[in-house]
Scaffold this active site. Structure first.
Site, PDB file in Angstrom:
ATOM      1  N   PHE A   1      31.961   4.822  43.034  1.00  0.00           N
ATOM      2  CA  PHE A   1      31.606   6.156  42.576  1.00  0.00           C
ATOM      3  C   PHE A   1      30.320   6.106  41.771  1.00  0.00           C
ATOM      4  O   PHE A   1      30.085   5.168  41.018  1.00  0.00           O
ATOM      5  CB  PHE A   1      32.703   6.703  41.647  1.00  0.00           C
ATOM      6  CG  PHE A   1      33.974   7.048  42.342  1.00  0.00           C
ATOM      7  CD1 PHE A   1      35.085   6.221  42.229  1.00  0.00           C
ATOM      8  CD2 PHE A   1      34.085   8.221  43.080  1.00  0.00           C
ATOM      9  CE1 PHE A   1      36.286   6.547  42.854  1.00  0.00           C
ATOM     10  CE2 PHE A   1      35.283   8.560  43.698  1.00  0.00           C
ATOM     11  CZ  PHE A   1      36.382   7.719  43.593  1.00  0.00           C
TER      12      PHE A   1
ATOM     13  N   ASP B   1      25.486  11.017  33.387  1.00  0.00           N
ATOM     14  CA  ASP B   1      26.399  10.006  33.938  1.00  0.00           C
ATOM     15  C   ASP B   1      25.645   9.143  34.955  1.00  0.00           C
ATOM     16  O   ASP B   1      26.145   8.830  36.044  1.00  0.00           O
ATOM     17  CB  ASP B   1      27.631  10.650  34.586  1.00  0.00           C
ATOM     18  CG  ASP B   1      28.744   9.629  34.835  1.00  0.00           C
ATOM     19  OD1 ASP B   1      29.773  10.008  35.418  1.00  0.00           O
ATOM     20  OD2 ASP B   1      28.582   8.443  34.456  1.00  0.00           O
TER      21      ASP B   1
ATOM     22  N   HIS C   1      24.917   4.651  32.346  1.00  0.00           N
ATOM     23  CA  HIS C   1      25.442   3.300  32.561  1.00  0.00           C
ATOM     24  C   HIS C   1      24.259   2.369  32.777  1.00  0.00           C
ATOM     25  O   HIS C   1      23.640   2.389  33.833  1.00  0.00           O
ATOM     26  CB  HIS C   1      26.374   3.289  33.778  1.00  0.00           C
ATOM     27  CG  HIS C   1      27.602   4.116  33.586  1.00  0.00           C
ATOM     28  ND1 HIS C   1      28.775   3.596  33.087  1.00  0.00           N
ATOM     29  CD2 HIS C   1      27.829   5.436  33.800  1.00  0.00           C
ATOM     30  CE1 HIS C   1      29.690   4.564  33.025  1.00  0.00           C
ATOM     31  NE2 HIS C   1      29.147   5.695  33.439  1.00  0.00           N
TER      32      HIS C   1
ATOM     33  N   HIS D   1      36.861  10.116  29.555  1.00  0.00           N
ATOM     34  CA  HIS D   1      36.852  10.422  30.994  1.00  0.00           C
ATOM     35  C   HIS D   1      38.264  10.884  31.317  1.00  0.00           C
ATOM     36  O   HIS D   1      39.203  10.102  31.258  1.00  0.00           O
ATOM     37  CB  HIS D   1      36.477   9.160  31.773  1.00  0.00           C
ATOM     38  CG  HIS D   1      36.601   9.285  33.251  1.00  0.00           C
ATOM     39  ND1 HIS D   1      35.510   9.308  34.084  1.00  0.00           N
ATOM     40  CD2 HIS D   1      37.683   9.379  34.068  1.00  0.00           C
ATOM     41  CE1 HIS D   1      35.920   9.413  35.344  1.00  0.00           C
ATOM     42  NE2 HIS D   1      37.230   9.451  35.359  1.00  0.00           N
TER      43      HIS D   1
ATOM     44  N   ARG E   1      24.482  -0.824  32.705  1.00  0.00           N
ATOM     45  CA  ARG E   1      24.988  -1.962  33.478  1.00  0.00           C
ATOM     46  C   ARG E   1      24.784  -3.339  32.840  1.00  0.00           C
ATOM     47  O   ARG E   1      24.950  -4.359  33.517  1.00  0.00           O
ATOM     48  CB  ARG E   1      24.375  -1.986  34.891  1.00  0.00           C
ATOM     49  CG  ARG E   1      24.540  -0.710  35.695  1.00  0.00           C
ATOM     50  CD  ARG E   1      25.978  -0.405  35.961  1.00  0.00           C
ATOM     51  NE  ARG E   1      26.165   0.675  36.936  1.00  0.00           N
ATOM     52  CZ  ARG E   1      27.242   1.424  37.015  1.00  0.00           C
ATOM     53  NH1 ARG E   1      28.242   1.250  36.175  1.00  0.00           N
ATOM     54  NH2 ARG E   1      27.333   2.364  37.949  1.00  0.00           N
TER      55      ARG E   1
END
Lengths: 425, 319
Positions: A324, A305, A62, A179, A64
């Protein structure tokens, strides 16, 4: 753009090679293998005692961007990738706005060109806004340069939408990485539902919630012929289902994170938000199952992840308020080497397969091998390098790791993308 | 008694000898004591969740040992403005507050800040995790009634999954040798209890004749909304402690409840108000138990600030 990497152990499963050799990179390409190579004017990297492997590829990070740059940017995230030995990463779509249109895919591709030191691939959202209701323009997204579709971390709950999303993706030969989590069963959950969550008084995320959607997605992939890639497997049940599906010939692949291979729900003791992620750390039995799955090929690859968050988000509020996710790019090689390879539980060959060969193959990325003439994406690992995890020295903006302070043995010491050294350490 | 750690966060981490020591120490506080003054120490109550009996109980306990007491209305504090709990507690410490008694809706909230603030923290209930002073007053109440805890057969009945009182009691009772059975519909029994050495069953009828204690937990409305229970009525059919069910227990079997009660749901009026009920004794015992806890914490050598005077125990409390 030229380098002579001498005397390293070259581990290249794609070419069935595991041998001490010299590798010559010239003008960004691998041009020669052999022993006692030399080339005038070319810098030499002494790789004695080190491993020379195809550039590592992390298909689940990620970065972002757009919109969440307080947590990470393409620049900081890819610097972290390079420091971790990764030459390619695939970024997930749960940004702000969600990556659900060709415009945003293009934005990331263009930004990566000068902000990123490694190759950045994009997984766009299966549905608009990640809302799980209407499909994104998959073809336009593919033409804009996306490599896959994903619903991470917002599982498409409507099975009809998921089925049609898979059929549409198949139409344009896009794989979907999912997911798997039944969102209705996990309300307020913050960790694995089990003895530890009961003792800590925390709401749980039950294994069966992951298994239900894993099963559903496999069946849909089987019915539609779509290429399904299951993200971050964490349950024994899911591993079993993938094993059975592969036996049936379903086009399914799977990934597992370093943390699910090494930690259990005990790590949340003390209400540590640095051990809070989704899917959560589960039991010893689940850990053994995903490890076995990785060893026997049921699970194809390792993906981190990598999910950076600000310190305030993770630590200032209650555990329930903490988002998370943990970082992973700069700890992955260390964790895998220390806890698995050095313990004799994972062979170097399998590690390279899982961290480079397989991810390249699944998503059709260039790389994953050290073939002649190939673009020189190379990672050099020092298997004996001892170091301690100190997240404040990381390139990532995130500091959220359960491995803080842990002693590691094994580290990427040189990362090369297209012949250019993007990290040396 | 001097409390062995800075805080009282849970019963899970207590050694059984500390448990026995504090239960014994409660006895000297279990006598009529008028409010005192001049202890030279300050206790703050910080409640993020509503509470009647625990709050009033702690207030009375603090006054009876002569501590200055401050009840902090969370809504009016900077916490409502987004200040972190850690900063608020650090401010309290800087203001010379010695002990903060805190009730919070999220499990583990105190565990997460305790080591980084210097004042003592007392957990008055954190989410679903623990309510240690409730556990202690329940243990004290049972010890007074039966003279011992070892070998006592205790059924904890109801929403065990969401009960911090149940967790504290399970830890306390098992450490002191009681046999605990958790009883309730499967939707309200949490995973993993078997690993704690306690029995679980969904069948209330089959355990009644064997029990020394029926510890009844409250059923909350939220459970109806989340598909955990179809209705209060259906729950009551299977698990309400009625006079008829009580009649099938031993003559010496007692009924307890942490309060507040949902009369007519988990417990019938006649049982709650009947001769076998220890409910009002539990409430009463809360005061000496909390006095003992506060005293044990305040007796620790480390003061929050050196500017404070030496602690002055009222004569009536001196050993």
């Amino acid at each position: 753009m030229s380098l002579l990497i001498k005397g390293g152990r070259v581990i290249d499963p794609a070419n069935q090679r595991d041998v001490v050799a010299d590798v010559l990179v010239e003008d960004g390409r691998i041009v020669q293998f052999g022993t006692n190579l030399s080339r005038a004017g070319v810098t030499v990297w002494n790789a004695e005692g080190q491993w020379v492997v195809p550039g590592l590829i992390d298909v689940h990070v990620h970065l972002r961007e757009p919109g969440q740059t307080i947590k990470e940017t393409i620049q900081t995230g890819t610097k972290a990738a390079a420091r971790g030995g990764f030459t390619s990463v695939m970024t997930m779509p749960n940004t702000d706005p969600v990556i659900d249109s060709p415009a945003i895919v293009e934005l990331i591709r263009y930004k990566s060109q000068d902000q990123s030191v490694v190759r950045v691939y994009v997984a766009a959202s299966v549905t608009k806004g990640g809302a799980g209701e209407t499909l994104s323009d998959a073809y336009a997204i593919k033409l804009a340069g996306a490599s896959a579709l994903s619903d991470d971390p917002f599982t498409v709950m409507d099975s009809e939408v998921m089925r049609r999303g898979m059929e549409y993706a198949k139409t344009f030969d896009l794989p979907i990485t999912t997911h798997c989590e039944d969102k209705r069963m996990v309300v307020d959950g913050v960790m694995h539902e089990g003895e530890v969550s009961t003792r800590l008084g925390l709401k749980g995320l039950p294994s069966v919630a992951e298994d239900i959607i894993t099963s559903r997605n496999i069946l849909l992939a089987e019915a539609t012929g779509c290429r399904l890639h299951l993200a971050h497997l964490s349950t024994a049940g899911a591993v079993e289902m993938v094993r059975a599906a592969k036996r049936r010939g379903v086009a399914v692949t799977a990934e597992v994170t370093p943390h699910h291979l090494t930690l259990t729900h005990q790590a949340v003791e003390g209400y540590r938000a640095s051990a809070k992620m989704n899917p959560p750390l589960r039991t010893e039995r689940d850990l053994k199952a995903v490890l076995q799955g990785l060893q026997d090929g049921t699970i194809d690859c390792i993906a981190t992840d990598h999910a950076p968050h600000t310190h305030a988000e993770k630590e200032e509020g209650t555990l329930g308020e903490a988002p998370f996710g943990i970082i992973g790019l700069e700890t992955s090689v260390g964790v895998i080497m220390t806890a698995l390879v050095h313990q004799g539980v994972l062979t170097p060959h399998r590690m390279v397969e899982a961290m480079s060969t397989a991810p390249a193959k699944i998503f059709g990325f260039p790389g994953g091998h050290l073939s002649m003439g190939a673009s020189a994406d190379i990672t050099v690992i020092d298997p004996e390098r001892v170091w301690t995890v100190e997240s404040r020295s990381f390139a990532s903006k995130g500091r959220n790791t359960p491995y803080e302070g842990a002693a590691m043995k094994g580290k990427a010491v040189m990362t090369m993308v297209g012949g250019k050294v993007v990290y040396e350490g | 008694m001097i409390w062995p750690t800075k805080d009282v966060l849970d019963l899970e981490s207590l050694d059984s000898d500390v448990l026995l020591e504090v239960l014994h120490d409660v006895e000297r506080f279990d006598q009529p004591i008028a409010p005192q003054e001049g202890l030279g120490r300050t206790v703050a109550l910080l409640y993020f969740e509503t509470s009647t009996r625990t709050r009033v109980s702690f207030e009375r306990a603090a006054r009876r040992i002569g501590a200055e007491i401050m009840v902090v209305d969370v809504q009016a504090t900077s916490l409502a403005k987004g200040e972190t709990l850690r900063d608020t507690l650090q401010a309290f410490a800087s203001l010379g507050i010695d002990v903060a008694v805190i009730r919070h809706p999220a499990s583990g909230t105190l565990s997460r800040v305790a080591s980084s603030v210097p004042l003592s923290l007392v957990n008055a209930g954190d989410g679903l995790h623990e309510h240690p002073t409730q556990g202690l007053l329940d243990l004290y109440t049972l010890r007074r009634r039966f003279g011992r805890l070892e070998g006592l057969k205790v059924a904890i009945i109801g929403d065990v999954a969401h009960s911090r009182v149940a967790r504290s009691n399970i830890h306390g009772l098992t450490k002191l040798g009681a046999q605990v059975t958790a009883v309730g519909p499967a939707t309200l029994l949490p995973s993993g209890l078997g690993q704690w050495g306690i029995r679980t069953t969904t069948n209330l009828e089959e355990v009644l004749s064997d029990m020394d204690v029926l510890y009844v937990l409250r059923i909350q409305k939220e459970r109806l909304q989340k598909a955990l229970l179809p209705s209060f009525g259906d729950y009551a059919k299977g698990y309400q402690i009625t006079p008829e069910r009580l009649g099938r227990t031993k003559g010496t079997c007692v009924v307890m409840h942490p309060g507040p009660m949902n009369r007519g749901v988990e417990i019938a009026d006649e049982v709650a108000d009947g001769p076998r009920s220890l409910i009002w004794e539990q409430v009463k015992n809360g005061v000496p138990v909390r006095m003992a806890i506060l005293a044990a914490l305040l007796n620790r050598k480390e003061k929050v600030s050196d500017a404070l005077p030496e602690i002055k125990w009222p004569d009536i409390l001196k050993r």
